[in-house]
Design a protein around this motif. Structure first.
Motif, mmCIF file in Angstrom:
data_model
loop_
_atom_site.group_PDB
_atom_site.id
_atom_site.type_symbol
_atom_site.label_atom_id
_atom_site.label_comp_id
_atom_site.label_asym_id
_atom_site.label_seq_id
_atom_site.Cartn_x
_atom_site.Cartn_y
_atom_site.Cartn_z
ATOM 1 N N GLY A 109 0.785 -1.231 0.000
ATOM 2 C CA GLY A 109 0.000 0.000 0.000
ATOM 3 C C GLY A 109 0.819 1.283 0.000
ATOM 4 N N ILE A 110 2.106 1.183 -0.375
ATOM 5 C CA ILE A 110 2.944 2.382 -0.428
ATOM 6 C C ILE A 110 3.138 2.766 -1.894
ATOM 7 N N ALA A 111 2.924 4.010 -2.219
ATOM 8 C CA ALA A 111 3.183 4.455 -3.586
ATOM 9 C C ALA A 111 4.082 5.680 -3.542
ATOM 10 N N ILE A 112 5.094 5.683 -4.390
ATOM 11 C CA ILE A 112 6.006 6.828 -4.443
ATOM 12 C C ILE A 112 5.867 7.525 -5.782
ATOM 13 N N ILE A 113 5.774 8.827 -5.739
ATOM 14 C CA ILE A 113 5.744 9.589 -6.976
ATOM 15 C C ILE A 113 7.009 10.425 -7.023
ATOM 16 N N TYR A 114 7.837 10.132 -8.014
ATOM 17 C CA TYR A 114 9.131 10.804 -8.105
ATOM 18 C C TYR A 114 9.003 12.106 -8.854
ATOM 19 N N GLN A 115 10.051 12.901 -8.667
ATOM 20 C CA GLN A 115 10.123 14.185 -9.325
ATOM 21 C C GLN A 115 10.109 14.021 -10.848
ATOM 22 N N GLU A 116 10.923 13.061 -11.327
ATOM 23 C CA GLU A 116 10.866 12.751 -12.748
ATOM 24 C C GLU A 116 9.697 11.802 -12.910
ATOM 25 N N LEU A 117 8.704 12.250 -13.633
ATOM 26 C CA LEU A 117 7.486 11.467 -13.722
ATOM 27 C C LEU A 117 7.735 10.178 -14.477
ATOM 28 N N ALA A 118 7.066 9.132 -14.037
ATOM 29 C CA ALA A 118 7.266 7.813 -14.634
ATOM 30 C C ALA A 118 6.107 7.447 -15.548
ATOM 31 N N LEU A 119 5.586 8.422 -16.242
ATOM 32 C CA LEU A 119 4.498 8.138 -17.179
ATOM 33 C C LEU A 119 5.070 7.950 -18.574
ATOM 34 N N ILE A 120 4.326 7.236 -19.395
ATOM 35 C CA ILE A 120 4.798 7.009 -20.765
ATOM 36 C C ILE A 120 4.068 7.965 -21.695
ATOM 37 N N PRO A 121 4.796 8.932 -22.266
ATOM 38 C CA PRO A 121 4.170 10.053 -22.971
ATOM 39 C C PRO A 121 3.271 9.620 -24.133
ATOM 40 N N GLU A 122 3.661 8.549 -24.828
ATOM 41 C CA GLU A 122 2.921 8.180 -26.038
ATOM 42 C C GLU A 122 1.678 7.347 -25.738
ATOM 43 N N LEU A 123 1.483 6.973 -24.463
ATOM 44 C CA LEU A 123 0.296 6.182 -24.134
ATOM 45 C C LEU A 123 -0.793 7.093 -23.578
ATOM 46 N N SER A 124 -2.027 6.609 -23.614
ATOM 47 C CA SER A 124 -3.146 7.417 -23.147
ATOM 48 C C SER A 124 -3.174 7.454 -21.622
ATOM 49 N N VAL A 125 -4.014 8.329 -21.108
ATOM 50 C CA VAL A 125 -4.146 8.478 -19.666
ATOM 51 C C VAL A 125 -4.583 7.155 -19.041
ATOM 52 N N TYR A 126 -5.613 6.507 -19.640
ATOM 53 C CA TYR A 126 -6.105 5.284 -18.989
ATOM 54 C C TYR A 126 -5.082 4.162 -19.069
ATOM 55 N N GLU A 127 -4.344 4.080 -20.159
ATOM 56 C CA GLU A 127 -3.308 3.044 -20.252
ATOM 57 C C GLU A 127 -2.238 3.261 -19.189
ATOM 58 N N ASN A 128 -1.903 4.528 -18.976
ATOM 59 C CA ASN A 128 -0.881 4.848 -17.982
ATOM 60 C C ASN A 128 -1.349 4.543 -16.562
ATOM 61 N N ILE A 129 -2.580 4.894 -16.279
ATOM 62 C CA ILE A 129 -3.081 4.728 -14.908
ATOM 63 C C ILE A 129 -3.026 3.251 -14.513
ATOM 64 N N PHE A 130 -3.387 2.384 -15.435
ATOM 65 C CA PHE A 130 -3.447 0.968 -15.073
ATOM 66 C C PHE A 130 -2.253 0.162 -15.590
ATOM 67 N N LEU A 131 -1.200 0.870 -15.971
ATOM 68 C CA LEU A 131 -0.009 0.177 -16.463
ATOM 69 C C LEU A 131 0.614 -0.644 -15.331
ATOM 70 N N GLY A 132 0.793 -1.926 -15.568
ATOM 71 C CA GLY A 132 1.413 -2.766 -14.541
ATOM 72 C C GLY A 132 0.400 -3.480 -13.667
ATOM 73 N N HIS A 133 -0.846 -2.972 -13.626
ATOM 74 C CA HIS A 133 -1.889 -3.716 -12.899
ATOM 75 C C HIS A 133 -3.181 -3.610 -13.707
ATOM 76 N N GLU A 134 -3.076 -4.102 -14.930
ATOM 77 C CA GLU A 134 -4.170 -3.984 -15.885
ATOM 78 C C GLU A 134 -5.415 -4.723 -15.393
#
Lengths: 391, 507
Positions: B83-108
């Motif tokens: 239940g721990i989530a870390i959000i780093y300064q350098e964002l770990a989102l994938i620019p070419e993917l959509s918002v919903y793909e990013n949100i559930f990336l890794g726990h589809e």
């Protein structure tokens, strides 16, 4: 004991380079035994060297391309296309041989600058830009040979570049005297150069090889040069192809080792960001290296066309891959920044020896490809492993 | 008193040669917003990496207790499961993917073996509402959103994993004021929903506005924890705890105080970085005189390195406005080579990344920026090269068996000396040093400080960018404090204190 320790130290420091020479010697000896000495015969060695010429010059250019972390897939068909252009100039327009060569080399440099422009100014990855070049020049080759098919070149002096041998001065049965003489001169130059170098280092109070080691080194290299020229003089002597390759290697070896341009090329490959911050114009270097590559592709085209005495519709097919393989076998790092022109030449000869030797042994072509692939992988594994150990 | 959701007990983490965390204790109460502050290098990020499993169990000593249970995290996925989530300064989102793909990336979200895209889009929409992004279409590509919204999407991603403890590493560093406020508002809303947050921040105003508890780290140790409820938090107290370290006596004295004319000056210096689409420098003015060391202080991300690059021939291709004068002459450097020719040298902050060529040897690195010096009729004199390299090896005390040693095999301090040698070999008038002592040991630091003193005595001018306040105070004749791409203030050596600098830098 001292000499042995020194030899061990030298071996350790230069394991990658020496490893390759050792590999070449092992391959040659193996084939020699397997073919009852046929492989090492004067005639076969002469053939082997002449067959490798057009790949060797490509490997020289490719070395620099790979050092700066790029690739050039277009060189094969650039060579094929410009070979055909040379054939057309000679047969259809009557341009003299020397002018043909100059025009074709200039076309090569022009093509290279354009590829360099695409890579640097347009920001296209070199893989894509040169893949496109490969397709374009394949098409161009088919276009210029479409009416005629294979263009036969009747010009003897042009064909001599790929087939001819240097003239002899005295006629002694079974020995090409000028070749021997050149060999002796080469040994003389080599020894003079080494002594000069040593003397300079001593005036700076730098460490040099011990006297014994130095003598052994001189002796060894002189023997190798002597043996090669002796072998060649037993057949037709030095070919013009060999002369061309030697000149190319000398020029590129000089540029990479002795000039600011050469140092900048290695710096760009070693760390492009650091190179940029050191005041090096990375784009300019990239442009120069691509121009030189395509110019050598033009030279390769001339050598190949002259060797076949004709321009064919498929000339140049897969040359690029042979050149890339030669460079990697010759110790160019896949990560860029490391590699030697002389290494790539040896790499080209390793690969050519494999083909030649296996042909003599009658190995099926299917196995030949598999073995060449395995050797390429083995060479790079050796490279990666020895590199890790040193750092 | 609430119960603690997290307790980190006696955490010690060492890297070769450095104790990054020294017996750190850190407690977070359930449902609070807890701010973690400290100077650059105080150990905040290391502590969070220990917590998230980036440094796995066994690589540190001490215990992590989450909800009363000792945890052994071997990887980030272990800590996420807890239940721990870390959000780093350098964002770990994938620019070419959509918002919903990013949100559930890794726990589809899956239906059988396949991804259930419809359910994914629906739930993504719900998550976006939770973080206040009502107008964002879940099908939008990440690259088409601003940094502020991207930050919120990172939080949405964390929420979708059912996070109990949300950790944010300088979340507002790259945000403008409006976006920052939005983010803080969201944190308060999440708090109301029972999510506990830990926020690392350099912006003390924000910290004071939002924190229930503030913990200060300094030099890898917990200095104190303060509670807002009890009214213990104020800017000056936080700063006092952050910088309270004694200035070590490692700065060699320099008696030389007679400065010459202005050697380098910038006026109204502005830069825009087209790659990130943002102004990075705003109307900077500063100057350095002959024989002077000026310190450029400020926090990470304040724009100091960008400033150095923009002066040194602009290799990052920013769009620059403003005037640069070197030796009284107006200059437009089109490349680092122009800057070098004009007598400006720049020792980079990241010696491994863009300073040195690690696969090359010492001599090649030292001579690369000035090979012309070693050529005769276009031919490189390799003996002269070795001689020059040997000179710097001796005079800078570079410890290596020979100048043929590969730079990648040297220690950080010796690599830094090679970097210095390389730039001294171009015989500059102005030397820009970017974090000259980062990651090197005390002995080598002292050598570099001594060298800097010697150089200014010989008439060189030095611009020193540094995040280490004691170094800035100990070495500079004058100090400019940079904050968010602006000069936040100028201090003389006499009037400067750690507190004053920190105050300017955090505003």
């Amino acid at each position: 004991m001292g000499v042995i320790n020194e030899a061990k130290k030298l071996m350790k420091q230069n394991i990658r380079e020496y490893g390759m020479y050792i590999a070449l010697v092992v391959i040659m000896l193996t084939f020699s035994v397997a073919t009852d000495g046929l492989f090492m015969s004067s005639r076969n060695i002469s053939n082997l060297i002449n067959q490798t010429g057009y790949i060797a010059v490509l490997a020289v250019g490719m070395t620099l391309i790979l050092i700066i972390r790029h690739i050039d897939l277009s060189v094969g068909f650039v060579a094929g296309f410009l070979g055909a252009v040379a054939a057309i100039l000679l047969t259809k327009t009557g341009v003299p041989v020397w002018a043909t060569i100059v025009i074709v080399l200039a076309c090569g440099a022009l093509i290279g600058s354009f590829i360099g422009f695409l890579v640097t100014k347009m920001g296209i990855p070199s893989f894509v830009a040169t893949l496109a070049g490969m397709l374009v020049f394949r098409g161009a080759l088919l276009r210029v040979t479409s009416g005629t098919g294979t263009i036969i070149i009747p010009n003897k002096s042009f064909n001599a570049i790929g087939n001819g041998f240097i003239p002899d001065i005295a006629h002694i049965e079974g020995i090409h005297t000028l070749t021997l003489l050149l060999g002796v001169i080469a040994i003389g130059f080599y020894i003079w150069g080494e002594f000069n170098n040593r003397k300079n280092k001593l005036t700076y109070n730098f460490e040099v090889l011990s006297n014994t080691m130095f003598t052994l080194k001189l002796l060894f290299v002189s023997l190798v040069i002597g043996y090669i020229t002796w072998t060649l003089s037993g057949y037709n002597g030095l070919s013009w192809t060999v002369i061309v390759v030697i000149i190319v290697v000398l020029i590129y070896n000089f540029i990479t080792n002795k000039t600011v341009l050469g140092r900048h090329i290695y710096a760009v490959g070693g760390n492009p960001d650091a190179a940029k911050l050191s005041g090096i114009n990375v784009n300019r270097i990239t442009l120069i290296v691509f121009s030189s590559m395509s110019m050598l592709a033009a030279l390769s085209g001339i050598l190949f066309t002259a060797r076949l005495q004709s321009a064919t519709t498929t000339a140049g097919t897969l040359f690029e891959l042979d050149a890339i393989a030669a460079a990697y076998v010759g110790g160019v790092s896949a990560a860029g920044g490391v590699g030697k022109v002389t290494g790539s030449i040896i790499g080209a000869f390793v690969m050519a020896s494999l083909v030649n030797g296996m042909n003599l042994m009658g190995v099926d072509i299917s196995y030949q490809y598999i073995i060449r692939g395995a050797v390429l992988v083995a060479a790079v594994i050796f490279d990666v492993k020895t590199r890790n150990k040193r750092s | 008193m609430n119960e603690n959701i997290l307790e980190m007990k006696n955490i010690t983490k060492t890297f070769p040669g450095v104790k990054a965390l020294d017996d750190v204790n850190f407690q977070v109460e359930k449902g609070e917003i807890h701010c973690l502050v400290g100077e650059n290098g105080a150990g905040k990020s290391t502590l969070m990496k220990v917590l998230s499993g980036v440094y796995p169990y066994g690589e540190y000593s001490g215990d992590i207790v989450l909800n009363g249970e000792i945890q052994k995290f071997y990887s980030i996925s272990d800590s996420e499961r807890a239940g721990i989530a870390i959000i780093y300064q350098e964002l770990a989102l994938i620019p070419e993917l959509s918002v919903y793909e990013n949100i559930f990336l890794g726990h589809e979200i899956k239906k059988g073996k396949l991804i259930d895209w419809n359910e994914t889009i629906k739930q993504a929409g719900a998550m976006l509402k939770k973080v206040g992004l009502h107008n964002v279409n879940p099908a939008t590509k990440i690259k088409d959103l601003g940094v502020g919204k991207q930050q919120l999407i990172e939080i949405a991603k964390a929420l979708s994993k059912n996070v109990k403890l949300l950790i944010l590493d300088e979340p507002t560093a790259a945000l403008n004021e409006g976006d920052s406020e939005n983010l803080l508002k969201l944190l308060r809303e999440l708090k109301a929903q029972g999510v506990t947050s830990v926020m690392i921040s350099h912006k003390l105003k924000e910290v004071i506005a939002i924190a229930d508890t503030v913990t200060v780290l300094r030099d890898g140790q917990t200095i104190c924890s303060m509670s807002a409820e009890r009214g213990e938090i104020s800017e000056s107290i936080i700063i006092k705890h952050m910088v309270g370290r004694e200035i070590d006596n490692i700065f060699p004295k320099r008696n030389h105080k007679d400065f010459g004319d202005i050697v380098l000056e910038v006026k109204n210096w502005c830069a825009y970085d087209p790659k990130i689409g943002r102004d990075i420098l705003h109307n900077l003015d500063f100057n350095v005189r002959k024989g002077e060391i000026i310190g450029i202080a400020g926090l990470m991300g304040a724009g100091r390195t960008e400033l150095a690059h923009s002066i040194f021939g602009n290799p990052g291709e920013y769009r620059i406005k403003g005037d640069l004068f070197v030796m009284g002459q107006k200059k437009h450097f089109k490349s680092p080579n122009d800057a070098i020719k004009a007598g400006v040298a720049y020792v980079t902050e990241d010696r491994k990344g863009n300073g040195l060529i690690l696969i090359d040897d010492i001599k090649q690195n030292i001579t690369i920026a000035n090979l012309k010096q070693l050529t005769q009729q276009g031919i490189l004199n390799r003996n002269e090269e070795v001689k020059a390299a040997n000179y710097y090896k001796e005079s800078l005390n570079i410890k290596a068996p020979s100048v043929e040693q590969k730079v990648g095999n040297l220690s950080g301090g010796n690599q830094q000396k090679v970097s210095l040698g390389k730039w001294l070999f171009v015989k500059p008038n102005v030397l820009i040093l970017d974090e000259p002592t980062r990651g090197i040991d005390v002995g080598a630091k002292f050598e570099i400080y001594t060298l800097m003193n010697k150089l200014v005595e010989q008439g060189l001018s030095i611009i020193m960018i540094s995040s280490e306040l004691p170094e800035v105070l100990g070495m500079s004749d004058r100090i400019y404090v940079v904050s968010e791409g602006k000069i936040a203030g100028e201090l003389t050596a006499e009037e400067a204190t750690q507190e004053k600098i920190m105050e300017m830098a955090t505003n």
